[in-house]
Write a protein that holds these residues in place. Sequence first.
Motif, PDB file in Angstrom:
ATOM      1  N   LYS A  91      33.745  96.590   2.836  1.00  0.00           N
ATOM      2  CA  LYS A  91      32.482  96.948   2.554  1.00  0.00           C
ATOM      3  C   LYS A  91      31.370  96.336   3.555  1.00  0.00           C
ATOM      4  O   LYS A  91      30.157  96.721   3.509  1.00  0.00           O
ATOM      5  CB  LYS A  91      32.154  96.463   1.054  1.00  0.00           C
ATOM      6  N   GLY A  92      31.910  95.813   4.706  1.00  0.00           N
ATOM      7  CA  GLY A  92      31.016  95.398   5.684  1.00  0.00           C
ATOM      8  C   GLY A  92      30.398  93.955   5.392  1.00  0.00           C
ATOM      9  O   GLY A  92      29.258  93.607   5.953  1.00  0.00           O
ATOM     10  N   TRP A  93      31.032  93.370   4.540  1.00  0.00           N
ATOM     11  CA  TRP A  93      30.284  91.774   4.183  1.00  0.00           C
ATOM     12  C   TRP A  93      30.857  91.026   4.993  1.00  0.00           C
ATOM     13  O   TRP A  93      30.007  90.100   5.186  1.00  0.00           O
ATOM     14  CB  TRP A  93      30.672  91.531   2.540  1.00  0.00           C
ATOM     15  N   ILE A  94      32.119  91.158   5.575  1.00  0.00           N
ATOM     16  CA  ILE A  94      32.803  90.045   6.601  1.00  0.00           C
ATOM     17  C   ILE A  94      33.375  90.779   7.516  1.00  0.00           C
ATOM     18  O   ILE A  94      33.725  91.960   7.147  1.00  0.00           O
ATOM     19  CB  ILE A  94      33.732  89.136   5.785  1.00  0.00           C
ATOM     20  N   ASN A  95      33.629  90.089   8.479  1.00  0.00           N
ATOM     21  CA  ASN A  95      34.633  90.351   9.547  1.00  0.00           C
ATOM     22  C   ASN A  95      35.581  89.257   9.716  1.00  0.00           C
ATOM     23  O   ASN A  95      35.174  88.196  10.209  1.00  0.00           O
ATOM     24  CB  ASN A  95      33.673  90.944  10.945  1.00  0.00           C
ATOM     25  N   ARG A 139      39.218  83.143  11.123  1.00  0.00           N
ATOM     26  CA  ARG A 139      37.911  83.209  11.616  1.00  0.00           C
ATOM     27  C   ARG A 139      37.125  84.085  10.836  1.00  0.00           C
ATOM     28  O   ARG A 139      37.807  85.276  10.649  1.00  0.00           O
ATOM     29  CB  ARG A 139      37.758  83.409  12.987  1.00  0.00           C
ATOM     30  N   VAL A 140      36.176  83.846  10.137  1.00  0.00           N
ATOM     31  CA  VAL A 140      35.248  84.947   9.358  1.00  0.00           C
ATOM     32  C   VAL A 140      33.801  84.859   9.774  1.00  0.00           C
ATOM     33  O   VAL A 140      33.258  83.808   9.729  1.00  0.00           O
ATOM     34  CB  VAL A 140      35.400  84.489   7.862  1.00  0.00           C
ATOM     35  N   GLN A 141      33.594  86.082  10.059  1.00  0.00           N
ATOM     36  CA  GLN A 141      31.948  86.314  10.167  1.00  0.00           C
ATOM     37  C   GLN A 141      31.420  86.834   9.153  1.00  0.00           C
ATOM     38  O   GLN A 141      31.822  87.822   8.596  1.00  0.00           O
ATOM     39  CB  GLN A 141      31.810  86.988  11.471  1.00  0.00           C
ATOM     40  N   VAL A 142      30.365  86.038   8.445  1.00  0.00           N
ATOM     41  CA  VAL A 142      29.763  86.356   7.454  1.00  0.00           C
ATOM     42  C   VAL A 142      28.521  87.313   7.727  1.00  0.00           C
ATOM     43  O   VAL A 142      27.753  86.946   8.227  1.00  0.00           O
ATOM     44  CB  VAL A 142      29.168  85.078   6.337  1.00  0.00           C
ATOM     45  N   LEU A 143      28.591  88.569   7.568  1.00  0.00           N
ATOM     46  CA  LEU A 143      27.919  89.463   7.895  1.00  0.00           C
ATOM     47  C   LEU A 143      26.637  90.015   6.960  1.00  0.00           C
ATOM     48  O   LEU A 143      25.572  90.322   7.171  1.00  0.00           O
ATOM     49  CB  LEU A 143      28.503  91.012   8.108  1.00  0.00           C
ATOM     50  N   SER A 161      44.141  88.270  -0.927  1.00  0.00           N
ATOM     51  CA  SER A 161      44.211  89.022   0.325  1.00  0.00           C
ATOM     52  C   SER A 161      43.518  90.334  -0.002  1.00  0.00           C
ATOM     53  O   SER A 161      42.732  91.021   0.849  1.00  0.00           O
ATOM     54  CB  SER A 161      45.801  89.441   0.605  1.00  0.00           C
ATOM     55  N   ARG A 162      43.694  91.053  -1.292  1.00  0.00           N
ATOM     56  CA  ARG A 162      43.192  92.355  -1.632  1.00  0.00           C
ATOM     57  C   ARG A 162      41.592  92.201  -1.438  1.00  0.00           C
ATOM     58  O   ARG A 162      40.973  93.006  -1.165  1.00  0.00           O
ATOM     59  CB  ARG A 162      43.767  92.674  -2.911  1.00  0.00           C
ATOM     60  N   ARG A 163      41.066  90.769  -2.060  1.00  0.00           N
ATOM     61  CA  ARG A 163      39.688  90.790  -2.031  1.00  0.00           C
ATOM     62  C   ARG A 163      39.100  90.612  -0.634  1.00  0.00           C
ATOM     63  O   ARG A 163      37.703  91.002  -0.428  1.00  0.00           O
ATOM     64  CB  ARG A 163      39.345  89.521  -2.939  1.00  0.00           C
ATOM     65  N   LEU A 164      39.692  89.920   0.188  1.00  0.00           N
ATOM     66  CA  LEU A 164      39.258  89.854   1.463  1.00  0.00           C
ATOM     67  C   LEU A 164      39.304  91.097   2.236  1.00  0.00           C
ATOM     68  O   LEU A 164      38.257  91.542   2.919  1.00  0.00           O
ATOM     69  CB  LEU A 164      40.301  89.011   2.366  1.00  0.00           C
ATOM     70  N   ALA A 165      40.369  91.780   1.991  1.00  0.00           N
ATOM     71  CA  ALA A 165      40.242  93.343   2.593  1.00  0.00           C
ATOM     72  C   ALA A 165      39.079  94.135   2.311  1.00  0.00           C
ATOM     73  O   ALA A 165      38.493  94.852   3.139  1.00  0.00           O
ATOM     74  CB  ALA A 165      41.646  93.949   2.243  1.00  0.00           C
ATOM     75  N   LYS A 166      38.881  93.918   0.926  1.00  0.00           N
ATOM     76  CA  LYS A 166      37.882  94.763  -0.002  1.00  0.00           C
ATOM     77  C   LYS A 166      36.470  94.317   0.882  1.00  0.00           C
ATOM     78  O   LYS A 166      35.674  95.251   0.918  1.00  0.00           O
ATOM     79  CB  LYS A 166      37.832  94.437  -1.139  1.00  0.00           C
ATOM     80  N   LEU A 167      36.357  92.971   0.898  1.00  0.00           N
ATOM     81  CA  LEU A 167      35.020  92.435   1.473  1.00  0.00           C
ATOM     82  C   LEU A 167      34.769  92.998   2.731  1.00  0.00           C
ATOM     83  O   LEU A 167      33.686  93.369   3.354  1.00  0.00           O
ATOM     84  CB  LEU A 167      34.858  91.086   1.480  1.00  0.00           C
ATOM     85  N   GLN A 168      35.969  93.202   3.581  1.00  0.00           N
ATOM     86  CA  GLN A 168      35.818  93.662   5.052  1.00  0.00           C
ATOM     87  C   GLN A 168      35.546  95.062   5.071  1.00  0.00           C
ATOM     88  O   GLN A 168      34.562  95.499   5.717  1.00  0.00           O
ATOM     89  CB  GLN A 168      37.108  93.293   5.907  1.00  0.00           C
ATOM     90  N   ILE A 225      32.640  84.753  -1.820  1.00  0.00           N
ATOM     91  CA  ILE A 225      31.307  84.765  -1.135  1.00  0.00           C
ATOM     92  C   ILE A 225      30.953  83.668  -1.386  1.00  0.00           C
ATOM     93  O   ILE A 225      30.287  83.119  -0.288  1.00  0.00           O
ATOM     94  CB  ILE A 225      30.778  85.961  -1.886  1.00  0.00           C
ATOM     95  N   ALA A 226      30.617  82.943  -2.435  1.00  0.00           N
ATOM     96  CA  ALA A 226      30.095  81.745  -2.652  1.00  0.00           C
ATOM     97  C   ALA A 226      30.997  80.654  -1.744  1.00  0.00           C
ATOM     98  O   ALA A 226      29.963  79.492  -0.959  1.00  0.00           O
ATOM     99  CB  ALA A 226      30.226  81.305  -4.123  1.00  0.00           C
TER     100      ALA A 226
END
Length: 215
Positions: free
Chosen positions: A197-201, A206-210, A188-195, A152-153
Amino acid sequence: MAEEMCVQLVPLFNHLGLERQRQVERLVHHQHVRRGTIVVSPAASDRLVIVKQGRGRMYQLSPAGEEQVQRTLTTGDYVGETWLLGVENTSSYVEMTTDSDICVLNRTEFIHLIQGQHDIALKLLAGQAVTISCLRQQTQLLGLPNVSRRLIAYFNQLVVQQGSTTVTLPLKLKDLASYLGTTPETLSRRLAKLQEKGWINRHQRRVQVLRQVEK
């Protein structure tokens, strides 16, 4: 139409007048290299390498042989000025990740150049300050207690750098994992978890920080 000179791509030289740029250009050696070519290593680091066209990555090897990615290189980037000034390269490598055109300025020509061009020396110091700042950012990321917070940082840094909440990852996932001090599988697991939870798309690189997460 005249071919663009290597030196015109680089902030270190592009402030010079045209005639002085031509003088510097005559000192460089043009090379076309294939993807996977190592253009800087501890055994060959007495040079400044300019990426005229293409992409590369700079990484260190630990004593155990593990890679730690430090930065990516793209058209107009350069690397090697520190080693040319006498700092020993003990563990850093630069690998081109695409077929690339590069320009190489060897130590003898480089030292002669900056002795006669004080404005280039000042630009060199400014470039070093930027490099040090980037390394500090990586050190701060690695100091965070878990991969999710590092990720996230890192996204927050990209949002600032790219001026948008939708960012393009400059690193492949394997290299990003190395940069953040983890494994590709964990990343990969952390990216999937963030997505989830609705924190990223995320779609590929390409990553949208939501949602901004407190540090």
